[in-house]
Structure formats: structure tokens, C-alpha cells
Scaffold this motif. Structure first.
Motif, short mmCIF file in Angstrom:
data_model
loop_
_atom_site.label_atom_id
_atom_site.label_comp_id
_atom_site.label_asym_id
_atom_site.label_seq_id
_atom_site.Cartn_x
_atom_site.Cartn_y
_atom_site.Cartn_z
N ILE A 3 7.89 1.63 22.62
CA ILE A 3 6.51 1.61 23.12
C ILE A 3 6.09 0.16 23.34
CG2 ILE A 3 5.82 3.81 22.14
CD1 ILE A 3 4.78 2.35 19.69
N TYR A 4 4.99 -0.01 24.10
CA TYR A 4 4.59 -1.33 24.53
C TYR A 4 3.15 -1.64 24.10
CZ TYR A 4 8.83 -1.27 27.29
OH TYR A 4 10.14 -1.22 27.68
N GLY A 5 2.90 -2.95 23.94
CA GLY A 5 1.57 -3.40 23.57
C GLY A 5 1.33 -4.82 24.06
N GLN A 6 0.20 -5.36 23.66
CA GLN A 6 -0.16 -6.74 24.02
C GLN A 6 -0.85 -7.39 22.83
OE1 GLN A 6 -2.65 -6.58 27.52
NE2 GLN A 6 -0.95 -6.02 28.88
N ASP A 7 -0.93 -8.73 22.87
CA ASP A 7 -1.78 -9.43 21.90
C ASP A 7 -2.80 -10.25 22.66
OD1 ASP A 7 -0.15 -12.40 21.54
OD2 ASP A 7 1.09 -10.65 22.02
N TRP A 8 -4.05 -10.18 22.16
CA TRP A 8 -5.20 -10.74 22.85
C TRP A 8 -5.89 -11.79 21.99
CZ3 TRP A 8 -7.31 -5.11 23.30
CH2 TRP A 8 -6.51 -4.38 24.21
N SER A 9 -6.51 -12.74 22.66
CA SER A 9 -7.35 -13.75 22.02
C SER A 9 -8.57 -13.96 22.91
CB SER A 9 -6.57 -15.05 21.84
OG SER A 9 -6.29 -15.64 23.11
N SER A 10 -9.29 -15.03 22.72
CA SER A 10 -10.48 -15.28 23.53
C SER A 10 -10.13 -15.58 24.98
CB SER A 10 -11.28 -16.45 22.95
OG SER A 10 -10.49 -17.63 22.92
N TYR A 11 -8.85 -15.81 25.28
CA TYR A 11 -8.43 -16.03 26.66
C TYR A 11 -8.44 -14.74 27.48
CZ TYR A 11 -6.83 -20.60 25.04
OH TYR A 11 -6.77 -21.86 24.50
N GLN A 12 -8.45 -13.60 26.78
CA GLN A 12 -8.50 -12.31 27.46
C GLN A 12 -9.95 -11.78 27.46
OE1 GLN A 12 -5.59 -12.92 25.33
NE2 GLN A 12 -4.84 -13.47 27.38
N GLU A 30 -8.93 -18.73 13.03
CA GLU A 30 -8.02 -19.88 12.98
C GLU A 30 -8.57 -20.87 11.98
OE1 GLU A 30 -6.43 -23.57 15.80
OE2 GLU A 30 -6.85 -21.61 16.73
N GLY A 31 -7.69 -21.33 11.08
CA GLY A 31 -8.13 -22.29 10.08
C GLY A 31 -9.25 -21.75 9.23
N LEU A 32 -10.24 -22.64 8.99
CA LEU A 32 -11.40 -22.26 8.17
C LEU A 32 -12.71 -22.29 8.95
CD1 LEU A 32 -10.57 -24.17 4.85
CD2 LEU A 32 -10.70 -21.68 5.16
N GLY A 33 -12.63 -22.46 10.28
CA GLY A 33 -13.89 -22.60 11.00
C GLY A 33 -13.96 -21.92 12.34
N TYR A 34 -12.93 -21.18 12.74
CA TYR A 34 -12.98 -20.56 14.07
C TYR A 34 -12.85 -19.04 13.96
CZ TYR A 34 -11.60 -18.96 18.70
OH TYR A 34 -11.53 -18.28 19.88
N GLY A 55 -4.94 -7.14 13.46
CA GLY A 55 -5.63 -8.42 13.57
C GLY A 55 -4.81 -9.54 12.97
N TYR A 56 -4.87 -10.75 13.60
CA TYR A 56 -4.05 -11.85 13.08
C TYR A 56 -4.85 -13.14 12.89
CZ TYR A 56 -3.36 -13.56 17.99
OH TYR A 56 -3.52 -14.03 19.28
N HIS A 57 -4.28 -13.97 12.03
CA HIS A 57 -4.87 -15.27 11.68
C HIS A 57 -3.90 -16.37 12.06
CE1 HIS A 57 -6.80 -18.45 9.33
NE2 HIS A 57 -5.65 -18.68 8.70
N TYR A 58 -4.42 -17.41 12.73
CA TYR A 58 -3.63 -18.61 13.05
C TYR A 58 -3.98 -19.67 12.01
CZ TYR A 58 -1.61 -22.48 15.70
OH TYR A 58 -0.86 -23.56 16.10
N ALA A 67 -8.12 -19.91 0.53
CA ALA A 67 -9.37 -20.10 1.26
C ALA A 67 -9.24 -19.57 2.69
CB ALA A 67 -9.75 -21.58 1.28
N GLU A 68 -8.10 -19.86 3.34
CA GLU A 68 -7.92 -19.37 4.71
C GLU A 68 -7.76 -17.85 4.74
OE1 GLU A 68 -6.35 -23.07 7.38
OE2 GLU A 68 -5.25 -21.19 7.40
N ALA A 69 -7.02 -17.33 3.80
CA ALA A 69 -6.82 -15.88 3.77
C ALA A 69 -8.15 -15.16 3.53
CB ALA A 69 -5.81 -15.52 2.69
N ASP A 70 -8.95 -15.66 2.60
CA ASP A 70 -10.24 -15.02 2.33
C ASP A 70 -11.17 -15.13 3.54
OD1 ASP A 70 -9.45 -14.28 -0.20
OD2 ASP A 70 -10.42 -15.98 -1.20
N TYR A 71 -11.12 -16.25 4.21
CA TYR A 71 -11.94 -16.44 5.41
C TYR A 71 -11.56 -15.40 6.47
CZ TYR A 71 -13.88 -18.79 9.55
OH TYR A 71 -14.56 -19.10 10.71
N PHE A 72 -10.29 -15.20 6.67
CA PHE A 72 -9.79 -14.21 7.62
C PHE A 72 -10.13 -12.78 7.19
CE2 PHE A 72 -5.94 -11.42 8.19
CZ PHE A 72 -6.12 -11.12 9.53
N LEU A 73 -9.81 -12.43 5.95
CA LEU A 73 -10.02 -11.06 5.48
C LEU A 73 -11.50 -10.68 5.49
CD1 LEU A 73 -7.53 -10.97 2.47
CD2 LEU A 73 -7.22 -9.93 4.73
N GLY A 74 -12.36 -11.66 5.24
CA GLY A 74 -13.79 -11.39 5.15
C GLY A 74 -14.44 -11.06 6.48
#
Length: 303
Positions: A3-12, A30-34, A55-58, A67-74
Motif C-alpha cells: 500500500i502507498y502513502g505520503q508524508d506532509w509538512s507545512s510545505y503541503q 521541530e525542536g522546542l519552538g516550532y 505524527g512525527y517530530h524533527y 523536553a523535546e519529547a514532551d513538547y511533541f507529545l503535548g
């Protein structure tokens, strides 16, 4: 197959085209501020189209892992079946000065920490060939590996590790492949993590299990005609019903006979000739013969 899929960011766009897709990964942080300003719309759009979503974190790997993981998960109200991903690469200025050892340690710690926070979701990792072959030192990727290649055929990323997703093209939008046979298989796999946590089964879950068991078939004496479990159980139930009816009838007839014999014994005793005990003994011998015949009849109805 696959099966097929895509990954998207703000560029899409907020509502990308989902034609022919079974899954979508969306950048959240991304990081602690985006935070991707379109991620909520992209997620909701994917789910409304019936896609499996992740969902993914850069990372900025010089920061605190927790700190980054909690920022993402939250950012997310995570649901059963949502996939959780570390986008493990670091070609930006925030990561170029971070040693390979620190980057490798970040990956290990992030995956393990996030899995502890979300034990009922699949937690995995995205990496390209360079990171997988040259920076990774343990082969650990959590619950699944999403591998990216350049110029290799779809479904052939060229690694020996048991990958689940393959990013095979980045022309216009990142294109991905999953080697599972269907969207239903992927959804079942993602939900299996929540089932392992002993979540209560819903009525639809129970109905699905019952249907699967009832319709399961196994090869029988004739390979061309497999035996379906439901049909076999139905036949056995019919046999048992006949047996129960026969037994009920025999018991009723036995009770009636016992009453008649008691009356006969009493009458013979009064009239003289055979004693009541002699009549009863003869009746018991006849009853034993009748029960033996009943046993033969029941044996003839056994499967």
C-alpha cells in the motif's frame, strides 16, 4: 502487493490529495519552538479520508531529549491506532554541530522515553540510509522502521533490517510504501498495540471475533471441500438436540412404565400367583433390555 502513502509538512496544503493513499505521516513539531501550523488540518483530512495516520517530530539533538519529547507529545490528543515517529536526521544548522555519538544517544533515549509515555501506540523511527548505516550503532528503531532511500525501486530499500515503510521518492511530495497487503492490515497492526494493553473489547470487536471463528475452515477428508467450523458446530448441535429429545422421551416413558409396573405388582400380589417382588424383578430385566436398545440408538446418532 503493498500500500502507498505520503508524508506532509507545512510545505503541503492543509488538505492534500489523498487519492490512492492508505496512510499519511504529518510533521507536528521541530525542536522546542516550532509547530507545523497545518498539522491539525492535515491530520483531520487524512483521517476523514479513512487513512491510517502518524505524527512525527524533527529533533534538535543538542536539546534535552525529554523536553523535546514532551513538547511533541503535548501537541496531540493521541488515539489508538495513531503512529508516533522520530524523524531522525539532522542536516540543519541546529544539528550540524552535534556529535554523532550524541545523535545516536538521542535516538535511543527518545524512542524509549516516548514508548513509556505511549505504550499503547506504535512508536518508530524514520531514517535515511546514511543515518541508518553510519550513525546508528545499535539497530534499535522502536516498534517499526521507516527507511528513506534515493534512487532505489519502491519496496527495495536495500537494507537487511525488517523495515515496515519505505520512502522511495521525494519529487514534489514525499512518497511512501508499506509492504503490508492492505489498509485493513495496517490498521489492524496499529490497533494491536492498544489491544495488547488489555483494553475492553467492544460489541463490534466481539462480533468480529465470533464471525471469524464461525467462518473459519480447515481441510477435511476431501481437500476440495474444507470443513467450516460454523457448519460443523451447527451439525453437532442438531445431533445433540436429537439425542436430548430421545433421552427426554425415554425418561418419560420409563417413569410411566415404573408407575404401571408398581400397580401391576400390587394387583398380582392381591390376586395370588406371582409375588410382587417377582413381578418387579421381571420388569427390571425388561427395562434393562430397553435401555440397552436405547444406547444402540443414541450411538447411531453420534458424529
Amino acid at each position: 502487493m503493498g500500500i502507498y502513502g505520503q508524508d506532509w509538512s507545512s510545505y503541503q496544503p492543509a488538505t492534500p490529495d489523498t487519492s490512492g493513499l492508505s496512510f499519511a505521516f504529518v510533521k507536528i513539531t521541530e525542536g522546542l519552538g516550532y509547530v507545523n501550523p497545518r498539522w491539525v488540518s492535515q491530520r483531520d483530512h487524512a483521517k476523514s479520508a479513512g487513512l491510517v495516520w502518524g505524527g512525527y517530530h524533527y529533533p534538535h539533538m543538542g536539546n534535552s531529549v525529554q523536553a523535546e519529547a514532551d513538547y511533541f507529545l503535548g501537541q496531540v490528543a493521541w488515539k489508538p491506532g495513531d503512529m508516533v515517529v522520530l524523524d531522525w536526521e539532522g542536516y540543519d544548522s541546529a544539528n550540524q554541530g552535534v556529535s554523532r555519538g550524541t545523535q545516536a544517544a538521542y535516538k535511543e533515549a527518545w524512542l524509549r522515553y516516548v514508548k513509556k509515555q505511549l505504550p499503547n501506540n506504535p512508536v518508530g523511527m524514520y531514517a535515511n540510509l546514511e543515518y541508518w548505516r553510519n550513525i546508528d550503532t545499535t539497530g534499535f528503531f522502536g516498534d517499526f522502521l521507516w527507511i528513506a532511500t534515493a534512487g532505489l525501486p519502491v519496496g527495495q530499500p536495500g537494507i537487511k533490517a525488517p523495515w515496515l515503510f519505505h520512502q522511495y521518492s521525494d519529487s514534489g511530495v514525499d512518497h511512501d510504501y508499506c509492504h503490508l497487503a492492505s489498509l485493513a492490515d495496517l490498521r489492524a497492526w496499529t490497533l494491536s498495540f492498544s489491544q495488547e494493553a488489555d483494553m475492553p473489547l467492544t460489541s463490534s470487536d466481539i462480533a468480529a471475533v465470533a464471525s471469524a471463528v464461525w467462518n473459519w475452515s480447515e481441510p477435511g477428508p476431501d481437500p476440495k471441500h474444507p470443513v467450516r467450523v460454523g457448519a460443523a458446530l451447527g451439525w453437532m448441535d442438531a445431533v445433540h438436540t436429537k439425542q436430548n429429545a430421545a433421552l427426554t422421551q425415554a425418561v418419560a416413558e420409563g417413569a410411566a412404565a415404573q408407575a404401571a409396573l408398581s400397580a401391576l405388582a400390587a394387583a398380582v400380589g392381591k390376586a395370588g400367583g406371582l409375588t410382587a417382588d417377582q413381578v418387579t424383578a421381571a420388569a427390571q430385566a425388561g427395562a434393562a433390555a430397553a435401555l440397552k436398545e436405547l444406547g444402540h440408538a443414541l450411538d447411531g446418532m453420534k458424529p
